[in-house]
Design an enzyme around this catalytic site. Structure first.
Site, short mmCIF file in Angstrom:
data_model
loop_
_atom_site.label_atom_id
_atom_site.label_comp_id
_atom_site.label_asym_id
_atom_site.label_seq_id
_atom_site.Cartn_x
_atom_site.Cartn_y
_atom_site.Cartn_z
N GLU A 274 12.11 -9.88 1.80
CA GLU A 274 11.36 -8.68 2.23
C GLU A 274 12.21 -7.43 2.01
O GLU A 274 13.40 -7.42 2.32
CB GLU A 274 11.01 -8.82 3.72
CG GLU A 274 10.26 -7.64 4.30
CD GLU A 274 10.00 -7.80 5.80
OE1 GLU A 274 10.37 -8.85 6.38
OE2 GLU A 274 9.47 -6.85 6.41
N PRO B 220 0.79 -1.23 0.00
CA PRO B 220 0.00 0.00 0.00
C PRO B 220 0.83 1.29 0.00
O PRO B 220 1.87 1.36 0.65
CB PRO B 220 -0.83 -0.11 1.29
CG PRO B 220 -0.16 -1.14 2.11
CD PRO B 220 0.51 -2.08 1.16
N ASN B 221 0.32 2.22 -0.76
CA ASN B 221 0.87 3.59 -0.86
C ASN B 221 2.15 3.68 -1.70
O ASN B 221 2.65 4.78 -1.94
CB ASN B 221 1.10 4.22 0.53
CG ASN B 221 -0.18 4.29 1.33
OD1 ASN B 221 -1.18 4.82 0.84
ND2 ASN B 221 -0.20 3.72 2.52
N ALA C 245 3.06 -0.93 4.95
CA ALA C 245 2.51 -0.89 6.32
C ALA C 245 2.01 -2.26 6.79
O ALA C 245 2.02 -2.54 7.99
CB ALA C 245 1.38 0.13 6.38
N TYR D 82 11.46 8.43 1.03
CA TYR D 82 11.45 7.35 0.03
C TYR D 82 12.16 7.72 -1.28
O TYR D 82 12.25 6.88 -2.18
CB TYR D 82 10.00 6.95 -0.27
CG TYR D 82 9.29 6.42 0.96
CD1 TYR D 82 9.68 5.22 1.55
CD2 TYR D 82 8.23 7.13 1.55
CE1 TYR D 82 9.06 4.75 2.69
CE2 TYR D 82 7.59 6.65 2.69
CZ TYR D 82 8.01 5.46 3.25
OH TYR D 82 7.39 4.98 4.38
N ASN E 90 7.65 -5.88 -0.83
CA ASN E 90 7.64 -4.76 0.10
C ASN E 90 6.20 -4.66 0.61
O ASN E 90 5.35 -4.07 -0.05
CB ASN E 90 8.06 -3.46 -0.58
CG ASN E 90 8.12 -2.30 0.42
OD1 ASN E 90 7.60 -2.41 1.53
ND2 ASN E 90 8.75 -1.19 0.04
N ARG F 109 13.17 4.47 12.40
CA ARG F 109 11.97 5.31 12.32
C ARG F 109 11.10 5.11 13.57
O ARG F 109 11.59 4.69 14.60
CB ARG F 109 11.23 5.00 11.02
CG ARG F 109 12.09 5.31 9.78
CD ARG F 109 11.33 5.06 8.50
NE ARG F 109 10.17 5.97 8.38
CZ ARG F 109 9.20 5.79 7.48
NH1 ARG F 109 9.24 4.76 6.63
NH2 ARG F 109 8.19 6.63 7.42
N HIS G 184 12.40 -3.09 2.33
CA HIS G 184 11.91 -1.77 2.75
C HIS G 184 12.89 -0.72 2.24
O HIS G 184 14.11 -0.89 2.39
CB HIS G 184 11.80 -1.66 4.27
CG HIS G 184 10.80 -2.62 4.83
ND1 HIS G 184 9.45 -2.41 4.74
CD2 HIS G 184 10.98 -3.83 5.42
CE1 HIS G 184 8.82 -3.44 5.27
NE2 HIS G 184 9.71 -4.32 5.69
N ARG H 71 5.38 10.81 -2.70
CA ARG H 71 5.12 10.47 -1.30
C ARG H 71 6.38 10.66 -0.46
O ARG H 71 7.39 9.96 -0.69
CB ARG H 71 4.69 9.00 -1.22
CG ARG H 71 4.49 8.50 0.18
CD ARG H 71 4.36 6.98 0.23
NE ARG H 71 4.16 6.54 1.59
CZ ARG H 71 4.31 5.30 2.01
NH1 ARG H 71 4.66 4.35 1.15
NH2 ARG H 71 4.12 4.98 3.26
C1 DQA Z 1 8.14 0.86 3.82
C2 DQA Z 1 8.23 1.13 5.33
C3 DQA Z 1 6.86 0.98 5.99
O1 DQA Z 1 6.95 1.23 7.37
C4 DQA Z 1 5.88 1.96 5.39
O2 DQA Z 1 4.59 1.76 5.94
C5 DQA Z 1 5.85 1.92 3.90
C6 DQA Z 1 7.10 1.75 3.17
C7 DQA Z 1 9.48 1.12 3.12
O3 DQA Z 1 9.63 0.69 1.98
O4 DQA Z 1 10.37 1.76 3.70
O5 DQA Z 1 4.81 2.13 3.28
O6 DQA Z 1 7.81 -0.49 3.62
#
Ligand code: DQA
Length: 155
Positions: free
Chosen positions: A102, A14-15, A81, A27, A78, A111, A104, A22
């Site tokens: 995985e 998501p997002n 959240a 990011y 990835n 964070r 990120h 964003r």
């Molecule tokens: C994320 C880190 C997560 O905490 C966050 O909710 C994201 C992006 C990252 O790629 O750093 O949406 O997965």
């Protein structure tokens, strides 16, 4: 020996469709399309194929993970959240035998406290965090290695 090129499924949570605009301070400036394009190029150099999916929906992510079984040699995920609370995504990854890495982009350990824990980590081969878009490229390198290792075991 496998006849088809090994294929890796990259799942963006998501997002991540908003990358580029964003929180660029967290990011970076690359869009998701930029990242996918670069991954496709690098995958071709490694002799593997990559498919992509981005979803903002937990159930869709779970369906994709289920459908990856028997079709993909590796998953790069990835979970965004969902990493921090989705036992359902964790269970989906645990339910299939496709190895997963995985990713990120940000260093989740540096964070907010709620980002420090990933419920996904125990069911993946490893976690790559904190290198921006390069987290994906490092994951691809490892996925290629992993596939070669597993193919060597089967042959
Ligand atoms: C994320 C880190 C997560 O905490 C966050 O909710 C994201 C992006 C990252 O790629 O750093 O949406 O997965």
């Amino acid at each position: 020996m496998s006849i088809c090129k090994p294929c890796i499924l990259v799942i963006h949570g998501p997002n991540l469709n908003l990358l580029g605009t964003r929180e660029p301070n967290v990011y970076g400036a690359m869009t998701l399309a930029d990242i996918n394009q670069n991954l496709t190029k690098q995958a071709a150099e490694f002799g593997v194929e990559v498919d992509f999916i981005q979803t903002n929906h937990e159930g869709v992510m779970i369906d994709c993970i289920h459908q990856a079984a028997g079709k993909y040699s590796c998953i790069i995920i990835n979970p965004a959240a969902f990493s921090h609370y989705s036992i359902a995504v964790r269970d989906a990854l645990a339910a299939i035998s496709v190895p997963a890495v995985e990713v990120h982009m940000s260093n989740i350990h540096a964070r907010e406290k709620f980002r420090h824990r990933s419920v996904i980590s125990p069911v993946v081969r490893g976690q790559i965090v904190g290198f921006g878009a390069d987290s994906y490229f490092l994951a691809l390198q490892y996925a290629v290695k992993l596939i070669a290792k597993e193919e060597a075991t089967i042959e």
